[in-house]
Motif scaffolding. Structure first.
Motif, PDB file in Angstrom:
ATOM      1  N   GLN A 110      30.688 -34.912  91.262  1.00 45.47           N
ATOM      2  CA  GLN A 110      31.273 -36.120  91.150  1.00 45.47           C
ATOM      3  C   GLN A 110      30.741 -36.910  89.551  1.00 45.47           C
ATOM      4  OE1 GLN A 110      29.404 -38.388  94.423  1.00 45.47           O
ATOM      5  NE2 GLN A 110      29.013 -39.723  93.004  1.00 45.47           N
ATOM      6  N   ARG A 111      31.596 -37.753  89.215  1.00 49.82           N
ATOM      7  CA  ARG A 111      31.519 -38.231  87.956  1.00 49.82           C
ATOM      8  C   ARG A 111      30.283 -39.276  88.380  1.00 49.82           C
ATOM      9  NH1 ARG A 111      37.348 -40.510  86.656  1.00 49.82           N
ATOM     10  NH2 ARG A 111      36.570 -41.432  88.737  1.00 49.82           N
ATOM     11  N   ALA A 112      29.293 -39.453  87.035  1.00 51.12           N
ATOM     12  CA  ALA A 112      28.205 -40.527  87.783  1.00 51.12           C
ATOM     13  C   ALA A 112      28.859 -41.943  88.006  1.00 51.12           C
ATOM     14  CB  ALA A 112      27.371 -40.704  86.402  1.00 51.12           C
ATOM     15  N   GLU A 113      30.173 -41.973  87.509  1.00 50.67           N
ATOM     16  CA  GLU A 113      30.855 -43.459  87.478  1.00 50.67           C
ATOM     17  C   GLU A 113      31.404 -43.687  89.161  1.00 50.67           C
ATOM     18  OE1 GLU A 113      30.781 -42.809  83.513  1.00 50.67           O
ATOM     19  OE2 GLU A 113      31.059 -41.408  85.101  1.00 50.67           O
ATOM     20  N   ASP A 114      31.294 -42.325  89.915  1.00 50.12           N
ATOM     21  CA  ASP A 114      31.854 -42.278  91.358  1.00 50.12           C
ATOM     22  C   ASP A 114      30.610 -42.730  92.484  1.00 50.12           C
ATOM     23  OD1 ASP A 114      34.418 -41.532  90.763  1.00 50.12           O
ATOM     24  OD2 ASP A 114      33.840 -39.492  90.190  1.00 50.12           O
ATOM     25  N   GLU A 115      29.634 -42.950  91.683  1.00 51.11           N
ATOM     26  CA  GLU A 115      28.743 -43.492  92.789  1.00 51.11           C
ATOM     27  C   GLU A 115      28.723 -44.883  93.175  1.00 51.11           C
ATOM     28  OE1 GLU A 115      24.374 -41.331  92.599  1.00 51.11           O
ATOM     29  OE2 GLU A 115      24.833 -42.473  90.547  1.00 51.11           O
ATOM     30  N   LYS A 116      29.284 -45.684  92.110  1.00 51.29           N
ATOM     31  CA  LYS A 116      29.807 -46.983  92.454  1.00 51.29           C
ATOM     32  C   LYS A 116      31.046 -47.320  91.816  1.00 51.29           C
ATOM     33  CE  LYS A 116      25.025 -48.674  92.512  1.00 51.29           C
ATOM     34  NZ  LYS A 116      23.895 -49.540  91.977  1.00 51.29           N
ATOM     35  N   PHE A 117      32.157 -46.677  92.391  1.00 53.91           N
ATOM     36  CA  PHE A 117      33.391 -46.872  91.871  1.00 53.91           C
ATOM     37  C   PHE A 117      33.965 -48.267  92.291  1.00 53.91           C
ATOM     38  CE2 PHE A 117      37.841 -45.771  90.991  1.00 53.91           C
ATOM     39  CZ  PHE A 117      37.794 -45.209  90.002  1.00 53.91           C
ATOM     40  N   LYS A 118      35.018 -48.803  91.939  1.00 50.18           N
ATOM     41  CA  LYS A 118      35.577 -50.011  92.206  1.00 50.18           C
ATOM     42  C   LYS A 118      37.204 -50.185  92.271  1.00 50.18           C
ATOM     43  CE  LYS A 118      31.568 -52.558  90.254  1.00 50.18           C
ATOM     44  NZ  LYS A 118      30.872 -53.401  89.484  1.00 50.18           N
ATOM     45  N   SER A 119      37.664 -50.892  92.858  1.00 50.12           N
ATOM     46  CA  SER A 119      39.250 -51.174  92.632  1.00 50.12           C
ATOM     47  C   SER A 119      39.507 -52.658  92.177  1.00 50.12           C
ATOM     48  CB  SER A 119      39.686 -51.233  94.012  1.00 50.12           C
ATOM     49  OG  SER A 119      39.485 -49.770  94.791  1.00 50.12           O
TER      50      SER A 119
END
Length: 290
Positions: A110-119
């Motif tokens: 996963q992307r590093a950003e996908d550990e704490k993704f947001k909407s």
């Protein structure tokens, strides 16, 4: 003196046929078929994947083909039914695929950003400033199977004591994040929910005016997107693919092009356990068995 042997000839013919079959099979297996959930326009997905596909060809020694699908459900079915070998899933579509296959889907990276993704929730209505203000209003989600465009926004609405089905005037499903922005900007709905990455990209590309369409709520972080394969994929190939993603370095010019298109700083390993909260949210919302 040459003596014709029907048995030897038959064996030779059988051996030749077997070798031809094996060669044809090997050639067929030399193509890595890749797909992705259609969370943006098809042309955009193709543009984003092209440099990554060329990179994976070099790293795996295989031809890489991108196969678009019509909707989120089709991406799940394509991987389970062996129409493709690897898919870019959202957290919820990974959970659906793993559930449908009885645990036979493996998330690789996963992307590093996908550990704490947001909407984000967006609106043009000056009277909407918090989730509770959506009561009696119209709202667009993305695809019904979208993690960041439906499942998690719905979960956070329920947490704020707002039942989308009972408390809102109407809910719609746009099918994709950029389509949700267009629906809000065009006045078709009072508000919309989409993933923060697409929102930030559209703002950066000046495809939306944040003074006219504004974010009024950003969710807490959660695990989201990943690249997944079937668990029966050859272990050596699986390692080659994982290693290729993990080797991407934003300080290298060619790699930076790929990472920027993927909106990633880097890729990191992931595992099925990371998506347990997504599975719980889907069960709580009654969406997993739909």
């Amino acid at each position: 003196m040459f003596i014709f042997s029907p048995v030897k000839s038959l064996l030779s013919a059988s051996l030749a046929a077997a070798m031809l079959f094996a060669a044809a099979h090997a050639q067929a297996q030399a193509v890595l078929r890749v797909s992705a959930i259609p969370d943006e326009a098809p042309t955009e997905l193709q543009r984003k994947f092209k440099p990554l596909g060329e990179y994976l060809e070099k790293k795996t020694g295989m031809k890489v083909e991108f196969t678009p699908v019509t909707d989120y459900a089709a991406s799940v079915e394509a991987l389970i039914n062996k129409k493709v070998d690897m898919v870019w899933f959202g957290g919820f579509t990974f959970v659906q695929a793993n559930h449908r296959s009885k645990g036979q889907i493996t998330p690789l990276v996963q992307r590093a950003e996908d550990e704490k993704f947001k909407s984000v929730f967006i609106t043009t209505n000056k009277d909407i400033n918090k989730l509770a203000d959506l009561k009696g209003k119209t709202l667009s989600f993305g695809s019904e199977s979208s993690t960041s465009g439906h499942l998690m926004p719905r979960s956070f609405l329920l947490g704020a004591k707002v039942d989308p089905d009972a408390d809102l005037k109407r809910i719609a499903f746009s099918g994709a994040h950029d389509a949700t922005v267009a629906a809000v900007a065009g006045g078709k709905v009072d508000a919309g929910a989409l993933n923060i990455s697409v929102w930030e990209k559209l703002v950066a590309e000046k495809k939306v005016d944040p003074a006219a369409v504004r974010v009024f709520y950003t969710t807490p972080g959660y695990f989201d997107y990943n690249w997944s394969v079937r668990s029966d994929m050859n272990a050596d190939l699986r390692k080659k693919i994982s290693d290729a993603f993990l080797a991407l370095n934003i300080n290298k010019a060619d790699d930076k092009v790929i990472l920027d298109l993927q909106r990633a700083s880097k890729f990191i390993p992931t595992k099925a356990e990371n998506y347990k909260s997504i599975e719980a949210a889907a069960n709580n919302a009654g969406l997993l068995n739909k």
